[in-house]
Design a protein around this motif. Structure first.
Motif, PDB file in Angstrom:
ATOM      1  N   GLY A 268       0.795  -1.223   0.000  1.00 34.98           N
ATOM      2  CA  GLY A 268       0.000   0.000   0.000  1.00 34.98           C
ATOM      3  C   GLY A 268       0.823   1.267   0.000  1.00 34.98           C
ATOM      4  O   GLY A 268       0.285   2.362  -0.112  1.00 34.98           O
ATOM      5  N   PHE A 269       2.162   1.134   0.102  1.00 33.73           N
ATOM      6  CA  PHE A 269       3.030   2.315   0.106  1.00 33.73           C
ATOM      7  C   PHE A 269       3.158   2.889  -1.301  1.00 33.73           C
ATOM      8  O   PHE A 269       3.265   2.157  -2.284  1.00 33.73           O
ATOM      9  N   SER A 270       3.163   4.208  -1.403  1.00 37.17           N
ATOM     10  CA  SER A 270       3.398   4.879  -2.674  1.00 37.17           C
ATOM     11  C   SER A 270       4.255   6.106  -2.430  1.00 37.17           C
ATOM     12  O   SER A 270       3.987   6.880  -1.508  1.00 37.17           O
ATOM     13  N   ASN A 271       5.325   6.253  -3.229  1.00 40.39           N
ATOM     14  CA  ASN A 271       6.165   7.447  -3.115  1.00 40.39           C
ATOM     15  C   ASN A 271       5.898   8.417  -4.267  1.00 40.39           C
ATOM     16  O   ASN A 271       6.782   9.128  -4.705  1.00 40.39           O
ATOM     17  N   HIS A 272       4.674   8.408  -4.766  1.00 34.10           N
ATOM     18  CA  HIS A 272       4.271   9.383  -5.779  1.00 34.10           C
ATOM     19  C   HIS A 272       4.538  10.801  -5.252  1.00 34.10           C
ATOM     20  O   HIS A 272       4.291  11.067  -4.080  1.00 34.10           O
ATOM     21  N   PRO A 273       5.106  11.724  -6.016  1.00 36.29           N
ATOM     22  CA  PRO A 273       5.273  11.703  -7.470  1.00 36.29           C
ATOM     23  C   PRO A 273       6.600  11.107  -7.957  1.00 36.29           C
ATOM     24  O   PRO A 273       6.889  11.183  -9.144  1.00 36.29           O
ATOM     25  N   LEU A 274       7.423  10.532  -7.062  1.00 38.59           N
ATOM     26  CA  LEU A 274       8.657   9.888  -7.512  1.00 38.59           C
ATOM     27  C   LEU A 274       8.382   8.536  -8.152  1.00 38.59           C
ATOM     28  O   LEU A 274       9.229   8.000  -8.861  1.00 38.59           O
ATOM     29  N   GLY A 275       7.223   7.993  -7.883  1.00 44.93           N
ATOM     30  CA  GLY A 275       6.840   6.709  -8.455  1.00 44.93           C
ATOM     31  C   GLY A 275       5.383   6.736  -8.850  1.00 44.93           C
ATOM     32  O   GLY A 275       4.774   7.801  -8.988  1.00 44.93           O
ATOM     33  N   ALA A 276       4.797   5.543  -9.025  1.00 43.63           N
ATOM     34  CA  ALA A 276       3.424   5.439  -9.491  1.00 43.63           C
ATOM     35  C   ALA A 276       2.441   5.847  -8.402  1.00 43.63           C
ATOM     36  O   ALA A 276       2.621   5.538  -7.225  1.00 43.63           O
ATOM     37  N   ALA A 277       1.394   6.534  -8.809  1.00 43.51           N
ATOM     38  CA  ALA A 277       0.326   6.862  -7.869  1.00 43.51           C
ATOM     39  C   ALA A 277      -0.472   5.616  -7.513  1.00 43.51           C
ATOM     40  O   ALA A 277      -0.995   5.492  -6.411  1.00 43.51           O
ATOM     41  N   GLU A 278      -0.536   4.675  -8.458  1.00 43.58           N
ATOM     42  CA  GLU A 278      -1.272   3.432  -8.249  1.00 43.58           C
ATOM     43  C   GLU A 278      -0.600   2.322  -9.045  1.00 43.58           C
ATOM     44  O   GLU A 278      -0.247   2.512 -10.215  1.00 43.58           O
ATOM     45  N   LEU A 279      -0.421   1.162  -8.424  1.00 40.93           N
ATOM     46  CA  LEU A 279       0.159   0.015  -9.115  1.00 40.93           C
ATOM     47  C   LEU A 279      -0.944  -0.737  -9.854  1.00 40.93           C
ATOM     48  O   LEU A 279      -1.354  -1.832  -9.471  1.00 40.93           O
ATOM     49  N   ASP A 280      -1.418  -0.139 -10.948  1.00 46.15           N
ATOM     50  CA  ASP A 280      -2.453  -0.783 -11.736  1.00 46.15           C
ATOM     51  C   ASP A 280      -1.829  -1.822 -12.665  1.00 46.15           C
ATOM     52  O   ASP A 280      -0.613  -1.982 -12.731  1.00 46.15           O
TER      53      ASP A 280
END
Length: 281
Positions: free
Chosen positions: A107-119
């Motif tokens: 459930g972790f997300s480092n957006h905007p450095l990565g994806a906002a959602e792992l779709d």
């Protein structure tokens, strides 16, 4: 038993020597690597943590951390779709690690450095090359140790990228349909759906003077003579799609006709090609 030691590098600007920002103080940024390598000889690898999807910068980071006798490792790279294409230049430079951050279901997300959602689309961008490369990891490592290699990823404008290997010029092209040339037109012709998308890359090894192992995703690869003599023309002797079994190449099928008339076109699902080139007059 000695354990290998790796140090992560939080990066500054890739082009500091051209007026950019130096970056974090004290860490193994590329401009401080000569000092680190002298002062800390027990460190086995220095890994750039890459959180820019600018292809020019990523290629420069890979060049800087791949210099010398130290292995090229990428222990951290963003997990957004546009980062997946950088597996090709990493391994094409002899890299031994490419690890996107945060690909689990925590459930972790480092957006905007990565994806906002792992779709599914994001996961597939990384999964497709991994499905191809994982079974051949030892084979590619062995080949890359003993033969010239090259890898690249699409830049922001999708311009052609070229590299010379022996007497051959390798060109990577993006946003092309598999059939036809750029100056051809047909009734009802549409722009390629990936024309403006940050996806695509390729890598290859020169097995012999005129023989190459290549692969890629969402890219067209062309091989041409870099400096032909008068009346000399290149030709494809054979293009085999295949895989490695027990360290040996096993052909699955041959590519010919329209499959090779406009370069070697790799789509969403990458494959291995073993290509032998030749010339005629």
């Amino acid at each position: 038993m000695d354990l290998p030691v790796m140090v992560n590098a939080a990066l500054g600007d890739a082009f500091t020597d051209e007026g950019g920002h130096v970056g974090p103080s004290g860490g193994p940024n590329w401009n401080a690597l000569p000092i680190w390598r002298i002062a800390a000889p027990s460190i086995d690898a220095y890994g750039p943590d890459i959180y820019t999807s600018d292809a020019k910068s990523v290629h420069r980071y890979l060049d800087r951390y791949g210099e010398g006798k130290w292995p090229l490792v990428v222990p951290e790279i963003g997990n957004a779709r546009e980062y997946a294409r950088f597996v090709w230049p990493t391994l094409g430079r002899g890299g031994v690690m490419f690890s996107p951050v945060g690909m689990d279901a925590s459930g972790f997300s480092n957006h905007p450095l990565g994806a906002a959602e792992l779709d599914e689309e994001t996961l597939e961008a990384f999964a497709a090359p991994y499905r191809l490369l994982a079974p051949a990891a030892r084979d590619w490592a062995r080949i890359a140790m003993d033969h010239p290699t090259w890898g690249t990823a699409r830049g922001p404008e999708g311009a052609d990228q070229a590299h010379t290997m022996g007497r051959w010029r390798v060109t990577a092209q993006y946003g092309r349909w598999m059939f036809g040339e750029d100056d051809w037109s047909f009734a009802g012709q549409k722009d390629h759906p990936l024309k403006d998308e940050p996806t695509g890359g390729a890598m290859l090894a020169q097995l012999e003077d005129d023989t190459f192992l290549l692969t890629g995703r969402n890219v067209r690869v062309r091989l041409a003579l870099s400096n032909p003599s008068a009346g000399e023309h290149e030709q494809i002797i054979e293009a085999q799609e295949g895989r490695f079994e027990g360290g040996e190449w096993v052909m699955r099928r041959r590519w010919n006709g329209d499959q090779v008339d406009y370069g070697f076109n790799f789509g969403e699902q990458p494959v291995w090609l073993r290509v032998e080139m030749g010339t005629y007059r």
